[in-house]
Motif scaffolding. Structure first.
Motif, PDB file in Angstrom:
ATOM      1  N   PRO A   1       4.141  -0.103   8.851  1.00 57.01           N
ATOM      2  CA  PRO A   1       3.188  -0.863   9.563  1.00 57.01           C
ATOM      3  C   PRO A   1       3.633  -1.612  11.077  1.00 57.01           C
TER       4      PRO A   1
ATOM      5  N   ALA B   1      -3.002   7.640   8.079  1.00 61.79           N
ATOM      6  CA  ALA B   1      -3.053   6.440   7.356  1.00 61.79           C
ATOM      7  C   ALA B   1      -1.855   6.301   6.508  1.00 61.79           C
TER       8      ALA B   1
ATOM      9  N   TYR C   1      -5.622   0.582  -0.982  1.00 60.02           N
ATOM     10  CA  TYR C   1      -5.668  -0.990  -1.364  1.00 60.02           C
ATOM     11  C   TYR C   1      -6.475  -1.061  -2.837  1.00 60.02           C
TER      12      TYR C   1
ATOM     13  N   VAL D   1       0.588   2.890   6.933  1.00 63.10           N
ATOM     14  CA  VAL D   1       1.147   2.146   5.829  1.00 63.10           C
ATOM     15  C   VAL D   1       2.423   1.984   5.657  1.00 63.10           C
TER      16      VAL D   1
ATOM     17  N   LEU E   1       0.871  -1.136   0.065  1.00 59.34           N
ATOM     18  CA  LEU E   1       0.095   0.143  -0.069  1.00 59.34           C
ATOM     19  C   LEU E   1       0.984   1.165   0.017  1.00 59.34           C
TER      20      LEU E   1
ATOM     21  N   GLN F   1      -6.780   3.774   3.873  1.00 52.78           N
ATOM     22  CA  GLN F   1      -6.158   2.403   3.760  1.00 52.78           C
ATOM     23  C   GLN F   1      -6.987   1.607   2.672  1.00 52.78           C
TER      24      GLN F   1
ATOM     25  N   VAL G   1      -8.991  -4.466   8.404  1.00 49.92           N
ATOM     26  CA  VAL G   1      -8.328  -3.149   8.363  1.00 49.92           C
ATOM     27  C   VAL G   1      -8.050  -2.920   9.851  1.00 49.92           C
TER      28      VAL G   1
END
Length: 229
Positions: free
Chosen positions: A205, A198, A88, A202, A3, A84, A33
């Motif tokens: 993570p 976010a 994706y 990502v 991502l 997110q 998620v």
């Protein structure tokens, strides 16, 4: 599924094809998620353009309606979760765009915002095409760790966030809008902050952590929370 790489090519999509989409992939992703604030419950539904009120000049074949209980920072949590998803969907050839100028036809007090989405052949751009504030404008000092934050989308590209370095990471703040900005984009600013978080999640993570501490606002900005990345 990378991502983070999508951050550097993603664009808010406004040109869509009418191709059908396998919604199972979207539902499965959202079932796993990461939530920013797990104590806040939220839900969503996938609608067609005939089921929403649209005030944009363009339309998408599908709209994802986001709903949430209205606890503190519910908008931040919604932006975090569903950005997110936006990243994706990009990996699946699905374009998306957060749409403040739209609403669901069936009134629901839990409604937060819509995301337009659909298959598209106009998904990406070169990083040179991003028009964003300099890193020095979004933090107390420039930091390449914030590059994913710098590229985050926001309502009318306002980028209403500010990062202050701490010993453990960053405190994140939201711009205190004037009367005009509050009227135009005020209700979406928390979502924008969630979107930027976010991007940092990502990109980091394994190390990302978010916590709301007892910290004061600073001049021109409201304290939202503190992160480790």
């Amino acid at each position: 599924m990378d991502l983070a790489s999508q951050i550097y090519v993603r664009k808010s999509c406004r040109k869509y094809l009418d191709d059908e989409i396998d919604m199972n992939q979207i539902n499965e992703f959202l079932s796993n998620v990461k939530s920013l604030i797990p104590e806040i419950s939220y839900y969503y539904e996938i609608l067609t353009k005939d089921e929403v009120n649209i005030r944009t000049r363009w339309k998408a074949p599908y709209y994802l309606a986001i709903y949430s209980e209205k606890k503190d920072n519910f908008g931040v949590n919604a932006g975090f979760v569903f950005q997110q998803l936006s990243l994706y969907m990009q990996t699946l050839g699905i374009g998306s765009c957060w749409v403040g100028m739209a609403s669901v036809k069936q009134d629901n007090p839990d409604f937060v915002i819509l995301i337009a989405f659909g298959k598209s052949d106009d998904l990406t751009r070169d990083i040179s095409q991003f028009k964003r504030k300099d890193l020095s404008e979004i933090a107390d000092s420039p930091d390449d760790k914030l590059k994913p934050a710098q590229l985050a989308p926001s309502a009318v590209n306002s980028q209403p966030w500010y990062f202050k370095h701490t010993d453990e990471g960053f405190d994140i703040y939201k711009v205190k809008p004037n009367v005009l900005k509050r009227k135009i984009i005020g209700k979406w600013m928390d979502i924008d902050v969630g979107i930027v978080l976010a991007h940092l999640y990502v990109s980091n993570p394994e190390t990302f952590e978010f916590e709301v501490k007892n910290k004061k606002d600073i001049k021109g900005y409201s304290y939202i929370g503190s992160i480790k990345i």
